[in-house]
Design an enzyme around this catalytic site. Structure first.
Site, PDB file in Angstrom:
ATOM      1  N   LYS A 131       0.683  -1.141   0.194  1.00  0.00           N
ATOM      2  CA  LYS A 131       0.136  -0.018  -0.114  1.00  0.00           C
ATOM      3  C   LYS A 131       0.804   1.158  -0.019  1.00  0.00           C
ATOM      4  O   LYS A 131       1.933   1.122   0.501  1.00  0.00           O
ATOM      5  CB  LYS A 131      -0.997   0.074   1.242  1.00  0.00           C
ATOM      6  CG  LYS A 131      -2.076   1.096   1.303  1.00  0.00           C
ATOM      7  CD  LYS A 131      -2.714   0.847   2.631  1.00  0.00           C
ATOM      8  CE  LYS A 131      -3.868   2.060   2.786  1.00  0.00           C
ATOM      9  NZ  LYS A 131      -4.841   1.717   3.625  1.00  0.00           N
ATOM     10  N   MET A 180      -6.054   8.656   3.172  1.00  0.00           N
ATOM     11  CA  MET A 180      -6.573   7.222   3.553  1.00  0.00           C
ATOM     12  C   MET A 180      -7.803   7.376   4.437  1.00  0.00           C
ATOM     13  O   MET A 180      -7.986   6.325   5.225  1.00  0.00           O
ATOM     14  CB  MET A 180      -5.405   6.557   4.068  1.00  0.00           C
ATOM     15  CG  MET A 180      -4.138   6.310   3.457  1.00  0.00           C
ATOM     16  SD  MET A 180      -2.787   5.293   3.961  1.00  0.00           S
ATOM     17  CE  MET A 180      -2.361   6.414   5.531  1.00  0.00           C
ATOM     18  N   SER A 206      -9.435   2.182   2.585  1.00  0.00           N
ATOM     19  CA  SER A 206      -8.506   2.694   1.684  1.00  0.00           C
ATOM     20  C   SER A 206      -7.508   1.967   0.970  1.00  0.00           C
ATOM     21  O   SER A 206      -6.578   2.515   0.362  1.00  0.00           O
ATOM     22  CB  SER A 206      -7.625   3.877   2.726  1.00  0.00           C
ATOM     23  OG  SER A 206      -6.951   3.206   3.639  1.00  0.00           O
ATOM     24  N   ILE A 227      -7.946   1.459   9.674  1.00  0.00           N
ATOM     25  CA  ILE A 227      -8.172   2.361  10.988  1.00  0.00           C
ATOM     26  C   ILE A 227      -9.758   2.499  11.123  1.00  0.00           C
ATOM     27  O   ILE A 227     -10.057   3.180  12.114  1.00  0.00           O
ATOM     28  CB  ILE A 227      -7.338   3.974  10.583  1.00  0.00           C
ATOM     29  CG1 ILE A 227      -7.360   4.604  11.896  1.00  0.00           C
ATOM     30  CG2 ILE A 227      -8.196   4.736   9.562  1.00  0.00           C
ATOM     31  CD1 ILE A 227      -6.706   6.061  12.063  1.00  0.00           C
ATOM     32  N   GLY A 228     -10.574   2.180  10.004  1.00  0.00           N
ATOM     33  CA  GLY A 228     -12.017   2.262  10.312  1.00  0.00           C
ATOM     34  C   GLY A 228     -12.604   1.080   9.229  1.00  0.00           C
ATOM     35  O   GLY A 228     -13.829   1.288   9.276  1.00  0.00           O
ATOM     36  N   GLY A 229     -11.840   0.518   8.647  1.00  0.00           N
ATOM     37  CA  GLY A 229     -12.437  -0.401   7.951  1.00  0.00           C
ATOM     38  C   GLY A 229     -11.376  -0.538   6.622  1.00  0.00           C
ATOM     39  O   GLY A 229     -12.038  -1.181   5.637  1.00  0.00           O
ATOM     40  N   SER A 230     -10.357  -0.206   6.663  1.00  0.00           N
ATOM     41  CA  SER A 230      -9.538   0.101   5.152  1.00  0.00           C
ATOM     42  C   SER A 230      -9.006  -1.262   4.468  1.00  0.00           C
ATOM     43  O   SER A 230      -8.470  -1.096   3.631  1.00  0.00           O
ATOM     44  CB  SER A 230      -8.390   1.070   5.506  1.00  0.00           C
ATOM     45  OG  SER A 230      -8.981   2.521   5.589  1.00  0.00           O
TER      46      SER A 230
END
Length: 531
Positions: A131, A180, A206, A227-230
């Protein structure tokens, strides 16, 4: 230069870094109207039988073939570089191309094996995609900002050093959204990455460049962050596998962040792949490298052997109280639960008591700095906020005391959630990864099913459950009323024709820092689903 000029020059440089022999000939280039390009490798006639065999071989067997000199790392690397070049031309999934360095590295590894009779490490000769936010010396990590173009890293991220020490070959970096912090991979530098299964649909974010590359068939193992579903959102959008680990299991030191210093909810990294065994290979191998020796935030927890449980107690989160899953996801969840019950697993319903609070906490933490982190990266080139980042543009800075109170609130809710788990006696939670089996570009609107587990810091495995959206049976929601304004919006956006044939993914969530158990339980669930 204007930000537009900087972005245009970066895109042109990326395009120019594809060797002429790997530019898709015009007579076999799929037209824009061809939405599914996942069969391009096999059907275009542009790839040799050997190249197709290499790119379709799972990572564990690739490692065996390279170690036994059945294949050289160079020929394996060349096959994946060519496939990645094709993937980028068809989905816009790359941010940096390292083909020349990768081939030179592969040659060195082949020479090492030939000379010593030994492999350099557990990933000897294996191409691994990375990434964009992982720093690699000499290459940009723009994370979607024009101000970070032509700002090559002067040091490697800790994970990059571990991978190189393990013998991996790094050949591409993959596209992300601005900072991101958008659930689709779109930014002002490279533009939008699309889904190779249907180019009208998003590949998620992301880590959407990674998901597109892997789903296309141009990477066996890739690394993303969450960090929230990336990790999980793009995996679900493209029908591949991933695990979001608890913070501290895998090294994340010295990576670039759009919200640098924000640690109220931690970003973590994890593998993405086409099969679960490849995910397990990654997890075991990285932990076996003792990353806590190099990363001060890694926990000294060796990989643990877990005995498979023949009978699991699984709590099912049918919906989170705010957004109902779209019809294909709802159907897939029901059918999965029926198969698990039929195999003797105990199923209970999960109360969503704390989910709205957790999502509220997450959203407040992300904009606690008043959007300054993002604004400061946009300002040097005059780059505007993208419309998807309106919450950051409009945010007001939270004071230190208010932030401390928010963290106290987080801790209290995490304790209440743990109490609920303990009182229920469950092994895992099964739920949608996202409300969608697929969603049109620009319409991904809700991260609640993933984000809550970032606040809780629970490991979560996203996996394709073997079911697909079907316009003949998934045409409409049931008779229930919308749960919220955002649910109403998602219902109005839903179009069964547009997502027909897309794979449905679900998410299995385990206890904090018990990644081994989460993966074991995912294996058990998949074995049940596969009969």
């Amino acid at each position: 230069m204007t930000w537009e000029t900087i972005a245009a020059q970066k895109r042109q440089a990326l395009k120019a870094s594809i060797p002429a022999e790997w530019v898709i000939p015009s007579d076999i280039l799929p037209p824009d109207s061809q939405l599914n390009v996942t069969n391009f490798l096999k059907e275009s006639g542009w790839f040799t039988k050997r190249e197709l065999e290499i790119t379709s071989t799972p990572a564990p067997q690739l490692l065996v073939n390279i170690a036994t000199s059945s294949w050289t790392s160079e020929e394996v690397t060349r096959a994946f570089c060519k496939a990645a070049a094709a993937a980028h031309q068809l989905t816009n999934c790359l941010s940096e191309i390292l083909f020349d360095k990768a081939i030179a590295r592969a040659r060195e590894l082949d020479k090492y094996l030939e000379t010593t009779g030994r492999t350099k490490g557990p990933f000897h000769g294996l191409p691994i995609s990375i990434k964009d936010n992982f720093n690699i010396i000499g290459h940009d990590s723009t994370v979607g900002f024009t101000s970070l173009v032509n700002d090559p890293a002067t040091y490697n991220s800790t994970l990059i050093d571990l991978l190189l020490d393990a013998g991996a070959v790094l050949y591409v970096k993959t596209n992300v959204p601005t900072a991101m912090m958008i659930a689709e991979s779109v930014n002002n530098v490279f533009g939008r990455t699309v889904n190779p299964r249907n180019r009208n649909l998003t590949s998620g974010g992301s880590s959407g460049g990674e998901s597109a590359l892997i789903a296309f068939g141009a990477s066996r193992l890739g690394v993303g962050t969450d960090i929230g579903g990336s990790l999980r959102i793009p995996a679900a959008c493209t029908g591949i596998y991933t695990i979001r680990p608890s913070a501290g299991r895998f090294p994340n030191f010295q990576t670039r962040s759009g919200l640098a210093g924000q640690e109220a909810v931690n970003s973590v990294n994890g593998p993405m792949a086409s099969t679960l065994p490849e995910i397990i290979l990654w997890a075991k191998t990285i932990v076996s490298q003792q990353p806590w020796i190099r990363d001060p935030k890694c926990l000294p927890i060796p990989w643990r052997t877990v005995t498979p449980k023949r009978r699991l107690k699984i709590a099912v989160l049918w919906h989170d109280g705010t957004v109902a899953p779209t019809p294909p996801v709802s159907r897939a969840l029901k059918e999965t639960v029926a198969k698990l019950r039929g195999a003797g697993h105990e199923i209970v319903d999960w109360e969503t008591t704390w989910h709205d609070r957790l999502l509220s906490i997450l959203s407040r933490m992300f904009v606690a700095d008043g959007g300054k982190s993002v604004a400061n990266l946009l300002e040097p080139t005059g780059e505007p906020f993208r419309p998807e980042m309106k919450a950051y543009a409009d945010a007001e800075e939270m004071g230190v005391h208010a932030m401390w109170q928010l963290q106290l609130e987080r801790n209290g809710v995490c304790k209440s959630y743990l109490d609920q788990w303990n009182e229920s006696g469950i092994d895992a939670i099964l739920c949608p990864t996202t409300p969608y089996s697929g969603v049109e570009n620009g319409k991904f609107a809700y991260v609640g099913y993933t984000g809550v587990f970032n606040v809780l810091d629970y490991p979560a495995v996203s996996f394709p459950c073997g079911m697909y959206a079907d316009k003949t049976i998934d045409g409409a929601y049931d008779g229930n009323e919308p749960l919220s304004e955002i649910d109403s919006q998602i219902r109005n956006d839903f179009n069964a024709d547009n997502i027909h044939g897309m794979p449905v993914s679900l998410q299995l969530v385990g206890r904090r820092l018990e990644e081994e158990s989460a993966l074991m339980m995912a294996e058990v669930v998949l074995q049940t689903l596969q009969g």
